[in-house]
Motif scaffolding. Sequence first.
Motif, PDB file in Angstrom:
ATOM      1  N   MET A   1       0.815  -1.221   0.000  1.00 52.37           N
ATOM      2  CA  MET A   1       0.000   0.000   0.000  1.00 52.37           C
ATOM      3  C   MET A   1       0.845   1.267   0.000  1.00 52.37           C
ATOM      4  O   MET A   1       0.362   2.327  -0.317  1.00 52.37           O
ATOM      5  CB  MET A   1      -0.935   0.012   1.218  1.00 52.37           C
ATOM      6  N   THR A   2       2.099   1.132   0.332  1.00 50.48           N
ATOM      7  CA  THR A   2       2.932   2.334   0.432  1.00 50.48           C
ATOM      8  C   THR A   2       3.163   2.990  -0.922  1.00 50.48           C
ATOM      9  O   THR A   2       3.565   4.130  -0.972  1.00 50.48           O
ATOM     10  CB  THR A   2       4.293   1.995   1.054  1.00 50.48           C
ATOM     11  N   HIS A   3       2.904   2.227  -2.005  1.00 53.02           N
ATOM     12  CA  HIS A   3       3.116   2.804  -3.330  1.00 53.02           C
ATOM     13  C   HIS A   3       1.802   3.132  -4.026  1.00 53.02           C
ATOM     14  O   HIS A   3       1.764   3.299  -5.234  1.00 53.02           O
ATOM     15  CB  HIS A   3       3.943   1.853  -4.197  1.00 53.02           C
ATOM     16  N   GLN A   4       0.704   3.197  -3.274  1.00 54.69           N
ATOM     17  CA  GLN A   4      -0.590   3.497  -3.888  1.00 54.69           C
ATOM     18  C   GLN A   4      -0.649   4.981  -4.245  1.00 54.69           C
ATOM     19  O   GLN A   4      -0.402   5.853  -3.410  1.00 54.69           O
ATOM     20  CB  GLN A   4      -1.728   3.142  -2.939  1.00 54.69           C
ATOM     21  N   ILE A   5      -0.983   5.237  -5.506  1.00 52.85           N
ATOM     22  CA  ILE A   5      -0.940   6.593  -6.041  1.00 52.85           C
ATOM     23  C   ILE A   5      -2.314   6.968  -6.588  1.00 52.85           C
ATOM     24  O   ILE A   5      -2.917   6.197  -7.340  1.00 52.85           O
ATOM     25  CB  ILE A   5       0.100   6.704  -7.182  1.00 52.85           C
ATOM     26  N   LEU A   6      -2.796   8.163  -6.235  1.00 48.79           N
ATOM     27  CA  LEU A   6      -4.018   8.702  -6.828  1.00 48.79           C
ATOM     28  C   LEU A   6      -3.641   9.600  -7.995  1.00 48.79           C
ATOM     29  O   LEU A   6      -2.796  10.487  -7.852  1.00 48.79           O
ATOM     30  CB  LEU A   6      -4.806   9.515  -5.795  1.00 48.79           C
ATOM     31  N   ASP A  28       0.763   0.931  -7.568  1.00 49.02           N
ATOM     32  CA  ASP A  28      -0.659   0.607  -7.455  1.00 49.02           C
ATOM     33  C   ASP A  28      -1.416   1.924  -7.680  1.00 49.02           C
ATOM     34  O   ASP A  28      -1.337   2.841  -6.857  1.00 49.02           O
ATOM     35  CB  ASP A  28      -0.936   0.034  -6.062  1.00 49.02           C
ATOM     36  N   VAL A  29      -2.139   2.011  -8.788  1.00 48.84           N
ATOM     37  CA  VAL A  29      -2.721   3.284  -9.219  1.00 48.84           C
ATOM     38  C   VAL A  29      -4.240   3.289  -9.095  1.00 48.84           C
ATOM     39  O   VAL A  29      -4.906   2.322  -9.474  1.00 48.84           O
ATOM     40  CB  VAL A  29      -2.332   3.583 -10.688  1.00 48.84           C
ATOM     41  N   VAL A  30      -4.771   4.391  -8.570  1.00 48.91           N
ATOM     42  CA  VAL A  30      -6.205   4.663  -8.618  1.00 48.91           C
ATOM     43  C   VAL A  30      -6.401   5.938  -9.427  1.00 48.91           C
ATOM     44  O   VAL A  30      -5.818   6.980  -9.107  1.00 48.91           O
ATOM     45  CB  VAL A  30      -6.808   4.838  -7.210  1.00 48.91           C
ATOM     46  N   VAL A  31      -7.191   5.837 -10.489  1.00 48.86           N
ATOM     47  CA  VAL A  31      -7.482   6.990 -11.344  1.00 48.86           C
ATOM     48  C   VAL A  31      -8.837   7.560 -10.951  1.00 48.86           C
ATOM     49  O   VAL A  31      -9.817   6.817 -10.822  1.00 48.86           O
ATOM     50  CB  VAL A  31      -7.494   6.582 -12.833  1.00 48.86           C
ATOM     51  N   TYR A  32      -8.880   8.877 -10.756  1.00 52.91           N
ATOM     52  CA  TYR A  32     -10.139   9.563 -10.440  1.00 52.91           C
ATOM     53  C   TYR A  32     -10.387  10.559 -11.567  1.00 52.91           C
ATOM     54  O   TYR A  32      -9.602  11.504 -11.761  1.00 52.91           O
ATOM     55  CB  TYR A  32     -10.018  10.282  -9.098  1.00 52.91           C
ATOM     56  N   ASP A  33     -11.452  10.333 -12.352  1.00 57.43           N
ATOM     57  CA  ASP A  33     -11.673  11.141 -13.554  1.00 57.43           C
ATOM     58  C   ASP A  33     -13.163  11.181 -13.848  1.00 57.43           C
ATOM     59  O   ASP A  33     -13.847  10.157 -13.728  1.00 57.43           O
ATOM     60  CB  ASP A  33     -10.924  10.510 -14.741  1.00 57.43           C
ATOM     61  N   ALA A  70       0.807   9.315  -2.445  1.00 62.55           N
ATOM     62  CA  ALA A  70       1.029  10.545  -3.204  1.00 62.55           C
ATOM     63  C   ALA A  70      -0.156  10.779  -4.133  1.00 62.55           C
ATOM     64  O   ALA A  70      -0.907   9.845  -4.454  1.00 62.55           O
ATOM     65  CB  ALA A  70       2.320  10.453  -4.020  1.00 62.55           C
ATOM     66  N   VAL A  71      -0.292  12.014  -4.562  1.00 62.84           N
ATOM     67  CA  VAL A  71      -1.320  12.397  -5.532  1.00 62.84           C
ATOM     68  C   VAL A  71      -0.644  13.070  -6.715  1.00 62.84           C
ATOM     69  O   VAL A  71       0.215  13.945  -6.548  1.00 62.84           O
ATOM     70  CB  VAL A  71      -2.351  13.365  -4.897  1.00 62.84           C
ATOM     71  N   LEU A  72      -1.039  12.648  -7.922  1.00 63.39           N
ATOM     72  CA  LEU A  72      -0.641  13.339  -9.152  1.00 63.39           C
ATOM     73  C   LEU A  72      -1.901  13.979  -9.708  1.00 63.39           C
ATOM     74  O   LEU A  72      -2.881  13.279 -10.009  1.00 63.39           O
ATOM     75  CB  LEU A  72      -0.041  12.350 -10.164  1.00 63.39           C
ATOM     76  N   PHE A 108      -6.524  13.403   5.043  1.00 61.69           N
ATOM     77  CA  PHE A 108      -6.046  12.015   5.035  1.00 61.69           C
ATOM     78  C   PHE A 108      -4.519  11.903   5.107  1.00 61.69           C
ATOM     79  O   PHE A 108      -3.968  10.823   4.950  1.00 61.69           O
ATOM     80  CB  PHE A 108      -6.592  11.284   3.807  1.00 61.69           C
ATOM     81  N   GLY A 109      -3.860  13.024   5.374  1.00 62.65           N
ATOM     82  CA  GLY A 109      -2.427  12.988   5.634  1.00 62.65           C
ATOM     83  C   GLY A 109      -1.542  12.665   4.434  1.00 62.65           C
ATOM     84  O   GLY A 109      -0.457  12.097   4.600  1.00 62.65           O
ATOM     85  N   VAL A 110      -1.984  13.005   3.225  1.00 61.77           N
ATOM     86  CA  VAL A 110      -1.151  12.782   2.032  1.00 61.77           C
ATOM     87  C   VAL A 110      -0.129  13.909   1.946  1.00 61.77           C
ATOM     88  O   VAL A 110      -0.493  15.093   1.928  1.00 61.77           O
ATOM     89  CB  VAL A 110      -2.008  12.725   0.756  1.00 61.77           C
ATOM     90  N   LYS A 111       1.144  13.552   1.875  1.00 61.34           N
ATOM     91  CA  LYS A 111       2.211  14.557   1.984  1.00 61.34           C
ATOM     92  C   LYS A 111       3.065  14.696   0.737  1.00 61.34           C
ATOM     93  O   LYS A 111       4.092  15.389   0.758  1.00 61.34           O
ATOM     94  CB  LYS A 111       3.110  14.210   3.172  1.00 61.34           C
ATOM     95  N   LYS A 112       2.664  14.047  -0.377  1.00 64.76           N
ATOM     96  CA  LYS A 112       3.414  14.153  -1.633  1.00 64.76           C
ATOM     97  C   LYS A 112       2.440  14.507  -2.754  1.00 64.76           C
ATOM     98  O   LYS A 112       1.408  13.846  -2.914  1.00 64.76           O
ATOM     99  CB  LYS A 112       4.115  12.835  -1.991  1.00 64.76           C
ATOM    100  N   LEU A 113       2.772  15.539  -3.526  1.00 64.95           N
ATOM    101  CA  LEU A 113       1.884  15.987  -4.608  1.00 64.95           C
ATOM    102  C   LEU A 113       2.706  16.403  -5.823  1.00 64.95           C
ATOM    103  O   LEU A 113       3.685  17.151  -5.697  1.00 64.95           O
ATOM    104  CB  LEU A 113       1.038  17.180  -4.135  1.00 64.95           C
ATOM    105  N   VAL A 114       2.313  15.905  -6.991  1.00 67.72           N
ATOM    106  CA  VAL A 114       2.874  16.388  -8.257  1.00 67.72           C
ATOM    107  C   VAL A 114       1.732  17.070  -8.997  1.00 67.72           C
ATOM    108  O   VAL A 114       0.685  16.456  -9.254  1.00 67.72           O
ATOM    109  CB  VAL A 114       3.461  15.247  -9.112  1.00 67.72           C
ATOM    110  N   PHE A 115       1.922  18.351  -9.318  1.00 66.32           N
ATOM    111  CA  PHE A 115       0.848  19.158  -9.913  1.00 66.32           C
ATOM    112  C   PHE A 115       1.158  19.512 -11.356  1.00 66.32           C
ATOM    113  O   PHE A 115       2.241  19.986 -11.685  1.00 66.32           O
ATOM    114  CB  PHE A 115       0.641  20.436  -9.100  1.00 66.32           C
TER     115      PHE A 115
END
Length: 333
Positions: A1-6, A28-33, A70-72, A108-115
Amino acid sequence: MTHQILVTGGAGYIGSHVVRQLGEAGYDVVVYDNCSTGVAIAVLSGKLVVGDLADIESLYRTFAKNKFAAVLHFAASTVVAESVAQPLDYYANNTRNTLNLLRCCQTFGVKKLVFSSTAAVYGSPEESPVSESFPTIPINPYGRSKLMSEWMIQDYGLASELQYIILRYFNVAGADPAMRIGQFTPNATHLIKVACEAALGKRPSLSIFGTDFPTADGTGIRDYIHVEDLATAHIDALRYLQTGGKSRVLNCGYGHGYSVRQVIAKVKEFSGVDFPVIEAPRRLGDPACVVAASDEIRKLLGWKPQYDRLDEIVETALEWEKKLNHTKSSFKE
C-alpha cells in the motif's frame, strides 16, 4: 500500500500516459476522472473511479477507501480561448477543485503531490527561454486559474508537511510510440493534432492564428514536448519526492521551439499531403514565443528526454490519428 498513487484526470491525454508508466514501474494506481474529456479505455493500469473533483463526498470516499502515498493532479480544463469565453468555469474546475483536492490531502495525511501546471502562468514573456524565476503574469483565465492553484499548493506546503513538485508544461504532443494510447479528444485545439487531422482529411483545412507575430516567419513559436517524455518527468518527480526531495517548481520543456509554419511543413512532409492552410487573425491571449529553460528539471530530477525531435513527435501523432481513423469506435468527448 505504500506505493498506492491517486491520479486525478488519469483518463485524459497526459494523465493516461503517466498512469501507464506508473503501472509499468510497479505502482498501485487509482485513477479519479469524470471522463468529460478523458476516456475509460485509455486507463491501462490500476483502477478507474468515475467521479468529479467538485463532488466532495465522492472524493472523500475515494481517499477513505485507499491509503495514498502521493497524488498526481492532472484534472483541469486547458483551452485558452474557452477560458476567455467561460472564465468562471475555469476558476471552478481548475482552482476550486484543486482546493477540494488539497482539503482531502490534509484530512487524510497525504504529503506528496505532483501538480500539472502550465507555461501559461508566464503570460507573454519578454525573453526566451523562460526560466522558473521569470515573473508570472498570465494573460488569460486559464493561466490565472493555474497560477492560483500553484499559490494554494505553495501556501499549504509552507503550513504543513506537504512536499510538492509543480511542473509547468509547455506544448505537449505526440503519442505512445507503441500506439496503445494517444490524444482521443475530438475538436482538439493543439496544433500538431489539428494538422494531422487536416492531413488525413478529418478537417477541411488548418488555420494559422496570427501571421504578424515578431518572429522570423511571423507565426507563434512554442516548445513542443513529446507526451512520453512529459510522462517520464512525472515518474521522476514522484521518485524524487519519495526519496525526501524538497518542494520545487520546474519547467517541463526541451529548451527550443518551432514556429507554426515549421510544424505545418513537418506534418505535410510526413503525411505527403499538402492540405489547405488558412491565415486568420491572432487569438486573444496568444503570446508570440514561449520556450522553456529546462536546466533545472534535468539537474534536479535527472530527467533525460528520449523523444526530443520534432520528427518523432509528428510521426507518432500522425500514426495515432491514422489508428483512430481505422477504429470505428466513437469516443466520448
